[in-house]
Design a protein around this motif. Structure first.
Motif, short mmCIF file in Angstrom:
data_model
loop_
_atom_site.label_atom_id
_atom_site.label_comp_id
_atom_site.label_asym_id
_atom_site.label_seq_id
_atom_site.Cartn_x
_atom_site.Cartn_y
_atom_site.Cartn_z
N LEU B 161 -1.52 -9.78 8.37
CA LEU B 161 -1.16 -8.34 8.94
C LEU B 161 -2.21 -7.49 8.33
N LEU B 162 -2.49 -7.55 7.13
CA LEU B 162 -3.71 -6.86 6.20
C LEU B 162 -4.92 -6.92 7.05
N GLY B 163 -5.41 -8.02 7.41
CA GLY B 163 -6.81 -8.35 8.05
C GLY B 163 -6.59 -7.62 9.39
N LEU B 164 -5.52 -7.73 10.29
CA LEU B 164 -5.44 -7.40 11.58
C LEU B 164 -5.44 -5.68 11.56
N ALA B 165 -4.88 -5.24 10.61
CA ALA B 165 -4.62 -3.89 10.39
C ALA B 165 -6.08 -3.17 9.96
N VAL B 166 -6.99 -4.02 9.18
CA VAL B 166 -8.26 -3.36 8.84
C VAL B 166 -9.04 -3.41 10.06
N LEU B 167 -9.02 -4.55 10.67
CA LEU B 167 -9.79 -4.75 11.83
C LEU B 167 -9.53 -3.76 13.07
N GLY B 168 -7.97 -3.53 13.30
CA GLY B 168 -7.43 -2.59 14.18
C GLY B 168 -8.08 -1.15 13.93
N LEU B 169 -8.04 -0.87 12.66
CA LEU B 169 -8.60 0.22 12.36
C LEU B 169 -9.89 0.57 12.64
N LEU B 170 -10.67 -0.45 12.09
CA LEU B 170 -12.14 -0.36 12.58
C LEU B 170 -12.50 -0.12 14.16
N GLY B 178 -19.25 3.87 18.02
CA GLY B 178 -20.14 2.80 18.35
C GLY B 178 -20.72 2.10 16.95
N PHE B 179 -20.11 2.13 15.94
CA PHE B 179 -21.00 1.80 14.82
C PHE B 179 -20.71 0.07 14.68
N LEU B 180 -20.09 -0.49 15.21
CA LEU B 180 -19.74 -2.02 15.33
C LEU B 180 -20.51 -2.55 16.46
N ASP B 181 -21.63 -3.57 15.52
CA ASP B 181 -22.71 -4.15 16.41
C ASP B 181 -21.95 -5.04 17.68
N ARG B 182 -20.95 -5.71 16.77
CA ARG B 182 -20.35 -6.65 17.75
C ARG B 182 -18.86 -6.67 17.80
#
Lengths: 203, 429
Positions: B161-170, B178-182
């Motif tokens: 949950l912690l990981g998915l929340a961080v990635l979701g907010l990213l 558009g700062f995420l390359d991939r």
């Protein structure tokens, strides 16, 4: 204690001369001893060794209010009397041929020796008969074993039977299943780590 | 004496029914909304690999709205009973719903309407609700040592949950910047953590208690629970690391380990079924069985995505089978069983007797839901493989009809409960 229905257990705890005939049901202190890993002396006895020294050593390490559990091939009455002289009360259960489990608690020997012939079901629940019905103790079993053990017993007993359940807490998940099977909770008593429910068939 | 009265005197009494049922009611409503959004965005589903619009909104209405809501309601109600430990203050459970529900709605609306501000607001509210849920469950789990099968999976779920929340907010923050390359890889890792990590591990852990309880059978040995949890954790680490670092074979290795964990889990539950006391499996089990089949199938498809095999086909198929196949099928199966079960458990206050579960279940709408849901899944697979928008639209329409039938069944549980309670009142006098 919050026993709304009977004072039998409380009375038993205050009567030093009580015997198994006068004290139905397990003592209240049993709940404290159910978590203790039993000291199984059967292998030692089978090889001809006397485990008394081992047991006394274990008993010496028990502080007031603490508990000790012994698995033996017979009712170890002499041992129970030796430990009673040291202030231990004991409660023995005959778990089957060649297997007694005796629970000791260091409480000054208030309730020094009680026994029950019990049957152990597939889930590990113990059942025995008393004047007020068929008792089943499902304490210390992991979910969903308590529910399973109770329902298995209810499916097997006569329609007129009263079943008394000893549980650690109010078994909320059991109630819908009881209703579906036509059983009701007739009364309940709550004590520390021993919630008792008297179950009867509807009608 | 009745259960309702008994509970009043119990030290470990249940939370009031309004707490779990507000989550379940939200799940039922958002289930309909989710399929509706998928229907609206059906034309974008062939070759779908992400991107804003109704399809993404529908996906999140199902994952956050149905799966997350159900997980929260079930956990708040059942975890303290299963673990025999208090979960947390009542106000915190209620606050979770007040944060999470508007969060999911606003986030989904933002995704559907491509409104960045709404996505940010909804995303943060959603994460706040999920975080509070995580804290409450974590506090409960910290006190438990005797249910390793359940608690280890639950810990993995919280870590995910912690990981998915961080990635979701990213991902939300990346929209318009558009700062995420991939971005695609991050989205896939987010999906793995959400589908298999958070929801999947909650499903696996709770199954070790719920399935034996529902079919009346022996529990799963602790050793099996420990093994499946350990393997799940290893699988997730490998899969997420492989996706984020662009190492497809590492992610595939995670998939293989995940399949072993699933194999252990399913073998244990099949043994539970074999030794059950309840000989007739209730209708909800049709969906649970289907979900069990689709779980490993989705993992295999996920492995294809990881190695980049035909992404325009494998990616949408994987998403479809992961979210609508495994998770939604499983959760609607469990939800249709626990709603009448909990309603029965909380009933009886006025009458002196709990309302029978069998009197609350509305079998016909549930049968309609099961048929429509199964048909929608199958048509969706066909439509995605053929790249056919009309077929996908038909699948979404069937899913919507099924969701409406499911909502009707939930409404009937409630109305029958009220009617039964009212009918029983005169007998008390």
């Amino acid at each position: 204690m919050n026993d709304r229905t009977t004072g039998a257990t409380a009375k038993g705890l205050t009567d030093k001369d009580s015997t198994a005939e006068r004290q139905p049901g397990p003592p209240e202190w049993l709940a404290l001893a159910l978590d203790i890993e039993p000291l199984d002396v059967r292998p030692a006895l089978a090889t001809g060794e006397d485990p008394l020294g081992l047991i006394m050593e274990a008993a010496d390490g028990i502080e007031f209010g603490g508990a000790l559990v012994i698995d033996a091939p017979f009712n170890p009455s002499p041992l129970r009397r030796i430990l009673a002289a040291r202030g231990f009360s004991s409660y023995g259960r005959n778990l089957g041929p060649g297997h007694w489990r005796v629970f000791f608690v260091l409480n000054g020997g208030q309730d020094w020796e009680r026994d029950a012939d019990v049957e152990v079901g597939p889930e590990g629940a113990m059942t025995w008969r008393e004047d007020d019905g068929l008792h089943i103790d499902v304490r210390k079993l992991k979910p969903p074993q308590p529910m399973l053990a109770v329902l298995r017993l209810l499916d097997a007993v006569a329609a007129t039977e009263t079943v008394v359940v000893h549980h650690e807490r109010v078994p909320q998940f059991l109630f819908p299943e009881l209703a579906e099977r036509g059983w009701r909770v007739e009364r309940m008593a709550e004590e520390f780590a021993n919630v008792r429910l008297w179950l009867m068939r509807e009608g | 004496m009745v259960p309702g009265m008994l509970m009043m005197g119990a030290k470990d009494r249940l939370l009031p029914p309004s707490v779990p049922f507000r989550f379940f009611a939200s799940a039922v409503v958002l289930h309909v909304a989710g399929w509706g959004a998928v229907l609206l965005g059906a034309d974008t589903l062939p070759g779908f690999q992400g991107g804003l619009g109704p399809a993404l909104a529908g996906l999140h209405l199902i994952t956050l709205g149905v799966l997350g809501m159900t997980a929260m309601g079930a956990a708040f109600q059942m975890l303290p009973v299963a673990t025999r430990r208090q979960l947390g203050p009542l106000w915190a459970c209620r606050l979770t719903w007040w944060l999470y529900t508007p969060g999911v709605v606003v986030l989904s609306l933002g995704m559907g309407a491509e409104h960045v501000g709404a996505m940010h607001a909804g995303g943060w509210l959603t994460v706040a609700g999920l975080s509070l849920f995580g804290v409450l469950v974590g506090r409960n789990l910290l006190q438990v040592s005797d249910l390793p099968g359940v608690t280890r999976h639950a810990w993995i779920a919280l870590a995910s949950l912690l990981g998915l929340a961080v990635l979701g907010l990213l991902l939300v923050s990346d929209v318009g910047v558009g700062f995420l390359d991939r971005r695609g890889a991050v989205a896939a890792a987010h999906a793995v953590l959400a589908g298999y990590g958070f929801m999947g591990n909650l499903a696996l852990g709770f199954s070790y208690v719920l399935v034996p309880m529902f079919v009346l059978s022996q529990g799963v040995p602790d050793a099996v629970g420990r093994q499946s949890a350990t393997l799940s954790a290893v699988a997730l680490v490998l899969a997420v690391a492989g996706l984020v670092l662009g190492q497809g074979m590492v992610a595939v290795a995670g998939g293989v380990v995940g399949l072993v964990a699933i194999g252990l889990h399913l073998r244990a539950l099949l043994a539970v079924l074999e030794s059950r006391m309840r000989k007739r499996l209730e209708p909800f089990f049709r969906l649970v069985r289907l979900a069990w089949i689709l779980l490993p199938v989705s993992v295999v498809l996920g492995m294809a995505v990881a190695v980049g095999g035909a992404p325009e086909l494998s990616a949408p198929l994987w998403g479809w089978l992961l979210v609508f196949g495994w998770l939604l099928t499983f959760v609607t199966g469990i939800l249709q069983r626990i709603m009448p079960f909990l309603a029965s458990m909380h009933s009886g206050g006025a009458s002196g007797r709990p309302v029978l579960m069998s009197k609350l279940v509305a079998e016909r709408p549930l049968a309609v839901h099961a048929v429509c849901h199964g048909a929608a899944l199958a048509l969706g697979v066909v439509g995605l493989m053929a790249g056919s928008v009309p077929v996908i639209r038909a699948a979404a329409a069937l899913g919507l009809v099924g969701a409406l039938a499911f909502a009707l069944s939930a409404f009937l549980v409630l109305s029958r409960l009220i009617a039964q309670e009212r009918a029983a009142q005169p007998s008390k006098a």
